[in-house]
Design a protein around this motif. Structure first.
Motif, PDB file in Angstrom:
ATOM      1  N   LEU A 152      24.167  39.021  85.275  1.00  0.00           N
ATOM      2  CA  LEU A 152      23.712  38.825  86.554  1.00  0.00           C
ATOM      3  C   LEU A 152      24.655  37.882  87.462  1.00  0.00           C
ATOM      4  N   GLY A 153      25.649  37.355  86.714  1.00  0.00           N
ATOM      5  CA  GLY A 153      26.414  36.351  87.275  1.00  0.00           C
ATOM      6  C   GLY A 153      26.238  34.784  87.303  1.00  0.00           C
ATOM      7  N   GLY A 154      25.163  34.660  86.344  1.00  0.00           N
ATOM      8  CA  GLY A 154      24.956  33.339  86.300  1.00  0.00           C
ATOM      9  C   GLY A 154      25.748  32.583  85.062  1.00  0.00           C
ATOM     10  N   LEU A 155      25.674  31.414  84.943  1.00  0.00           N
ATOM     11  CA  LEU A 155      26.400  30.587  83.926  1.00  0.00           C
ATOM     12  C   LEU A 155      25.439  29.716  83.290  1.00  0.00           C
ATOM     13  N   ILE A 156      25.904  29.370  81.987  1.00  0.00           N
ATOM     14  CA  ILE A 156      24.839  28.479  81.113  1.00  0.00           C
ATOM     15  C   ILE A 156      25.733  27.118  80.743  1.00  0.00           C
ATOM     16  N   GLN A 157      24.576  26.302  80.751  1.00  0.00           N
ATOM     17  CA  GLN A 157      24.901  24.855  80.254  1.00  0.00           C
ATOM     18  C   GLN A 157      24.149  24.358  79.045  1.00  0.00           C
ATOM     19  N   ILE A 158      24.598  23.862  78.132  1.00  0.00           N
ATOM     20  CA  ILE A 158      24.098  23.297  77.093  1.00  0.00           C
ATOM     21  C   ILE A 158      24.144  21.837  76.929  1.00  0.00           C
ATOM     22  N   ASN A 159      23.173  20.859  76.205  1.00  0.00           N
ATOM     23  CA  ASN A 159      23.441  19.667  76.144  1.00  0.00           C
ATOM     24  C   ASN A 159      24.209  19.286  74.988  1.00  0.00           C
ATOM     25  N   ALA A 160      24.791  18.564  74.982  1.00  0.00           N
ATOM     26  CA  ALA A 160      25.762  17.786  73.908  1.00  0.00           C
ATOM     27  C   ALA A 160      24.747  17.513  72.835  1.00  0.00           C
ATOM     28  N   SER A 161      23.843  16.571  73.285  1.00  0.00           N
ATOM     29  CA  SER A 161      22.772  16.122  72.371  1.00  0.00           C
ATOM     30  C   SER A 161      22.188  17.328  71.456  1.00  0.00           C
ATOM     31  N   SER A 162      22.072  18.330  71.970  1.00  0.00           N
ATOM     32  CA  SER A 162      21.216  19.597  71.017  1.00  0.00           C
ATOM     33  C   SER A 162      22.282  19.805  70.023  1.00  0.00           C
ATOM     34  N   ARG A 195      21.718   8.211  73.997  1.00  0.00           N
ATOM     35  CA  ARG A 195      22.852   8.095  73.325  1.00  0.00           C
ATOM     36  C   ARG A 195      23.982   9.387  73.844  1.00  0.00           C
ATOM     37  N   ASN A 196      25.181   8.805  74.245  1.00  0.00           N
ATOM     38  CA  ASN A 196      26.065   9.801  74.774  1.00  0.00           C
ATOM     39  C   ASN A 196      26.979  10.569  73.658  1.00  0.00           C
ATOM     40  N   CYS A 197      26.852  11.494  73.328  1.00  0.00           N
ATOM     41  CA  CYS A 197      27.592  12.169  72.061  1.00  0.00           C
ATOM     42  C   CYS A 197      28.522  13.385  72.429  1.00  0.00           C
ATOM     43  N   MET A 198      29.062  13.132  73.546  1.00  0.00           N
ATOM     44  CA  MET A 198      30.049  14.307  74.065  1.00  0.00           C
ATOM     45  C   MET A 198      30.997  14.495  72.991  1.00  0.00           C
ATOM     46  N   LEU A 199      31.584  13.470  72.693  1.00  0.00           N
ATOM     47  CA  LEU A 199      32.903  13.608  71.565  1.00  0.00           C
ATOM     48  C   LEU A 199      32.495  14.145  70.190  1.00  0.00           C
ATOM     49  N   GLN A 200      31.355  13.700  69.655  1.00  0.00           N
ATOM     50  CA  GLN A 200      30.699  14.134  68.685  1.00  0.00           C
ATOM     51  C   GLN A 200      30.414  15.621  68.544  1.00  0.00           C
TER      52      GLN A 200
END
Lengths: 228, 266
Positions: A152-162, A195-200
């Motif tokens: 439908l043209g939407g975009l999807i984001q997931i969390n780094a923590s997941s 906790r920020n775990c973007m790098l991980q």
């Protein structure tokens, strides 16, 4: 890396209660390798702040960042919990899209089933591009729905923590969504004390899916929407 | 019993119009047959309001309703399709229209009848959407205003197709049956179980709802060739055919396991 979902703006939601907390989070983001941050305070029942107030906070944070000599690019957005009348509120300028673009970060209930694809259809019809926030958190969201959202043209984001978890439903779903190619962004959704775990998370994606995919999810796709 | 060949989908959620003038597109043969049957059944004019039902969700009700409407429209029949699946309205998407300004607003008296009826880009096909969220479907469906609406549409249209919610999920079908002339019952081939079909048909019959026809959707020839069907997500392999040359499937449909062909007047 670019972080398109964060609760770093001070005193607007449950993210950071003051500028000190905001600066601490920003420093941590930079440590993780993030150069651009979209500040997306909640817009929902508990946090129905006026646009002007949010802009004021943004101005003071930007100033504080400058004064501290921190090098980072900050953008304004919002994480909007879906509600009736959302579209006219966006049109009338009451709500923030990502950096004033046509991209809107939208959040839904985790347990009670929301008609997500309906919202996507309606938003796209109104000229916006919805980004579904942390889809893996919605118990009723499955492959079929993710596929339909994309169609439908939407975009999807997931969390780094997941992705940083060792096991569990969020990890499983997040990984599966990436595998099927349904994910566009990985973001931190960071609040003070979380906790920020973007790098991980980045390393997890590199390992499982390759660097090319990781760079798309953590940088390139976000770059595209920030550049309009 | 008509059979639908559905072009192999990558999955669900992509309801679309496949019928067009002079079309020989895969699957459209089925709609031609269905349309002719529907017209025939209505030769006395007392089968014009049809509720499209199925046991479960995602069995193709919206696709069938929309494509049947377009097919009828091509024969110069005036058709209005009404989205009565209040919890999961999808009809507007097939016609690429907005769902706003529909039954919800009309029932609240904030929309006129003229504004309620949307014209689609298809010849002779109009659409009534749900509009805003409806929290009390039953109250709306039993109301005089709703009944009057359907009744008045009968004077204006040759056919009124009602896209309904699944029988086994909500009991809206009972109220809808008070304004309809009968039900078209769909079964997703190889997906809906016999027990589900049997339960749904039992419910319809219990409420004196006339099943004017039944049909399979999502027919999979590949699956058919093997004995037995799975419950998985393997849908509609494209099957090009003139009608009649699907003996295995026809045999399957003749088994009365709840899905029956009932084209009599009741």
């Amino acid at each position: 890396m670019i972080d398109i979902h964060s609760h770093i703006l001070p005193a607007v939601d449950d993210g950071c209660k003051d500028i000190d907390q905001s600066l601490a989070l920003i420093k941590e983001e930079i440590r993780q390798g993030i150069t651009d941050i979209v500040l997306t305070p909640h817009y929902r029942a508990e946090y129905l702040l006026r646009r002007a107030k949010i802009e004021k906070r943004f101005a003071s944070l930007t100033q504080a960042v400058q004064d501290s000599g921190i090098t980072v690019n900050l953008y304004l957005g919002q994480e909007i919990f879906v509600f009736d009348g959302m579209i006219s509120a966006i049109h009338s300028g009451k709500l923030f899209t990502i950096n004033g673009s046509k991209y809107v970060l939208v959040e839904f209930a985790t347990k009670e089933e929301h008609d997500i694809t309906d919202t996507v259809y309606t938003l796209v019809g109104a000229g916006f591009v919805p980004i579904i926030a942390h889809i893996e958190r919605y118990s009723y969201a499955d492959m079929e729905m993710a596929k339909e959202i994309k169609e439908l043209g939407g975009l999807i984001q997931i969390n780094a923590s997941s992705l940083c978890r060792r096991f569990g439903a969020y990890k499983k779903k997040a990984t599966a969504f990436i595998k099927e190619g349904f994910v566009d962004f990985v973001a931190s959704d960071v609040h003070f004390k979380r906790r920020n775990c973007m790098l991980q998370a980045y390393n997890v994606v590199v390992k499982k899916f390759g660097r090319e995919t990781a760079d798309k999810l953590f940088t390139e796709n976000a770059e595209k929407i920030l550049n309009g | 019993m008509s059979l639908f060949r559905r072009k192999k989908d990558l999955g669900l959620g992509k309801e679309r119009i496949i019928v067009s003038e002079g079309s020989s597109r895969f699957g459209s043969h089925g709609y031609t047959r269905l349309r002719d049957n529907i017209i025939y059944l209505n030769s006395d004019g007392n089968r014009k309001v049809i509720q499209v039902e199925s046991a479960m969700e995602k069995e193709g009700k919206t696709s069938v309703t929309a494509n049947l409407a377009v097919s009828l429209g091509l024969t110069d029949k005036k058709v209005v399709v009404v989205d009565l699946d209040f919890r999961r309205p999808r009809l507007h998407r097939v016609f690429k229209l907005a769902k706003e300004k529909g039954i919800a607003e009309y029932m609240r008296d904030s929309l006129s009848r003229e504004e309620l009826i949307k014209h689609t880009q298809y010849k002779n096909v109009d659409l009534i959407t749900r509009g805003a969220e409806i929290y009390n479907p039953a109250l709306i469906l039993v109301s005089d205003k709703f009944k009057d609406l359907i009744f008045s549409l009968k004077a204006e249209y040759d056919f009124i197709l009602l896209d309904c919610a699944p029988v086994l999920q909500v009991s809206d079908y009972i109220h809808i049956s008070k304004v309809s002339d009968g039900a078209l019952f769909l079964v997703a081939y190889g997906r809906t179980t016999r027990a589900q079909v049997a339960d749904a048909v039992k419910e319809l019959r219990k409420n004196d709802i006339s099943i004017i026809g039944t049909l399979f959707t999502m027919y999979d020839k590949k699956k058919d060739a093997r004995y037995g069907y799975g419950y998985g997500n393997d849908y509609g392999k494209y099957y090009d055919s003139a009608y009649g040359d699907t003996p295995a499937a026809i045999e399957e449909t003749n088994e009365s396991d709840g899905a029956t062909e009932e084209q009599a007047d009741k």
